[in-house]
Design a protein around this motif. Sequence first.
Motif, PDB file in Angstrom:
ATOM      1  N   THR A 138      53.526   9.376   9.465  1.00  0.00           N
ATOM      2  CA  THR A 138      54.167   9.925   8.263  1.00  0.00           C
ATOM      3  C   THR A 138      53.156  10.731   7.454  1.00  0.00           C
ATOM      4  O   THR A 138      53.450  11.852   7.018  1.00  0.00           O
ATOM      5  CB  THR A 138      54.772   8.792   7.408  1.00  0.00           C
ATOM      6  OG1 THR A 138      55.760   8.109   8.192  1.00  0.00           O
ATOM      7  CG2 THR A 138      55.400   9.326   6.141  1.00  0.00           C
ATOM      8  N   ASP A 142      53.366  14.770   6.824  1.00  0.00           N
ATOM      9  CA  ASP A 142      53.437  15.217   5.432  1.00  0.00           C
ATOM     10  C   ASP A 142      52.277  16.159   5.106  1.00  0.00           C
ATOM     11  O   ASP A 142      52.467  17.193   4.463  1.00  0.00           O
ATOM     12  CB  ASP A 142      53.418  14.024   4.469  1.00  0.00           C
ATOM     13  CG  ASP A 142      54.708  13.215   4.500  1.00  0.00           C
ATOM     14  OD1 ASP A 142      55.705  13.675   5.105  1.00  0.00           O
ATOM     15  OD2 ASP A 142      54.718  12.104   3.927  1.00  0.00           O
ATOM     16  N   TYR A 143      51.068  15.814   5.544  1.00  0.00           N
ATOM     17  CA  TYR A 143      49.888  16.636   5.291  1.00  0.00           C
ATOM     18  C   TYR A 143      50.055  18.006   5.955  1.00  0.00           C
ATOM     19  O   TYR A 143      49.758  19.034   5.349  1.00  0.00           O
ATOM     20  CB  TYR A 143      48.637  15.930   5.825  1.00  0.00           C
ATOM     21  CG  TYR A 143      47.347  16.645   5.530  1.00  0.00           C
ATOM     22  CD1 TYR A 143      46.564  16.277   4.443  1.00  0.00           C
ATOM     23  CD2 TYR A 143      46.881  17.680   6.346  1.00  0.00           C
ATOM     24  CE1 TYR A 143      45.365  16.925   4.163  1.00  0.00           C
ATOM     25  CE2 TYR A 143      45.687  18.334   6.074  1.00  0.00           C
ATOM     26  CZ  TYR A 143      44.932  17.953   4.992  1.00  0.00           C
ATOM     27  OH  TYR A 143      43.752  18.599   4.728  1.00  0.00           O
ATOM     28  N   GLU A 145      52.798  19.583   6.738  1.00  0.00           N
ATOM     29  CA  GLU A 145      53.812  20.360   6.022  1.00  0.00           C
ATOM     30  C   GLU A 145      53.256  20.888   4.701  1.00  0.00           C
ATOM     31  O   GLU A 145      53.425  22.060   4.370  1.00  0.00           O
ATOM     32  CB  GLU A 145      55.041  19.485   5.764  1.00  0.00           C
ATOM     33  CG  GLU A 145      56.185  20.238   5.121  1.00  0.00           C
ATOM     34  CD  GLU A 145      57.422  19.367   4.938  1.00  0.00           C
ATOM     35  OE1 GLU A 145      58.150  19.614   3.967  1.00  0.00           O
ATOM     36  OE2 GLU A 145      57.642  18.459   5.759  1.00  0.00           O
ATOM     37  N   GLU A 146      52.569  20.034   3.974  1.00  0.00           N
ATOM     38  CA  GLU A 146      52.011  20.412   2.673  1.00  0.00           C
ATOM     39  C   GLU A 146      50.968  21.529   2.792  1.00  0.00           C
ATOM     40  O   GLU A 146      50.882  22.392   1.929  1.00  0.00           O
ATOM     41  CB  GLU A 146      51.375  19.177   2.029  1.00  0.00           C
ATOM     42  CG  GLU A 146      50.834  19.397   0.646  1.00  0.00           C
ATOM     43  CD  GLU A 146      50.230  18.125   0.076  1.00  0.00           C
ATOM     44  OE1 GLU A 146      49.165  18.214  -0.568  1.00  0.00           O
ATOM     45  OE2 GLU A 146      50.820  17.045   0.268  1.00  0.00           O
TER      46      GLU A 146
END
Length: 173
Positions: A138, A142-143, A145-146
């Motif tokens: 996760t 998330d990283y 995408e960010e």
Amino acid sequence: MTKKFLIYMAVVIAVALGVYAYVGGFSAVAVTQTQTSQLFIAGKYFEGRTDAKELGELYQQVGQIVEKKQLAGDLAGIYYNNPSKETKTIKAFVGVAVTDTAVALPAGFAVRVVPAGVPVLQGELEASLMVATKKIYTALFDYAEEHQLTLEEFYVERYPNGKPAVIQARLKK
């Protein structure tokens, strides 16, 4: 609701939170951009459904090999896809991270090499295997995408005994 019931529920919740904390559930994942080091994994390839009996048996076999010290090393694996909720299929090489390719292998095992110098996104977490895997993936997704990074479908997992779990996701060039 009675006072007794509320006390009982408070105790149950406190115990559950204590267990979750003990297995590392509240620990933070450390995410870094780095490069791979050469890694040898002795194991078996599996392709099929994530809920297949054979996959569970393979994980158990590898666990027993490590426990009985038939191969010295950490639980490890190479995953060639990210199983979606729709397909629930996985392509994986599950095994043990070994120090070199000259080790005596159990029947049906082979060695695969993760080459050095490949750019990856790496997540580390001091937690039990069951908690670490989901939390690290996760955090990596998330990283990525960010920071607008694209990941390849190539993941290396390693679970050293007494050290943080490590998952690397290969970055697209």
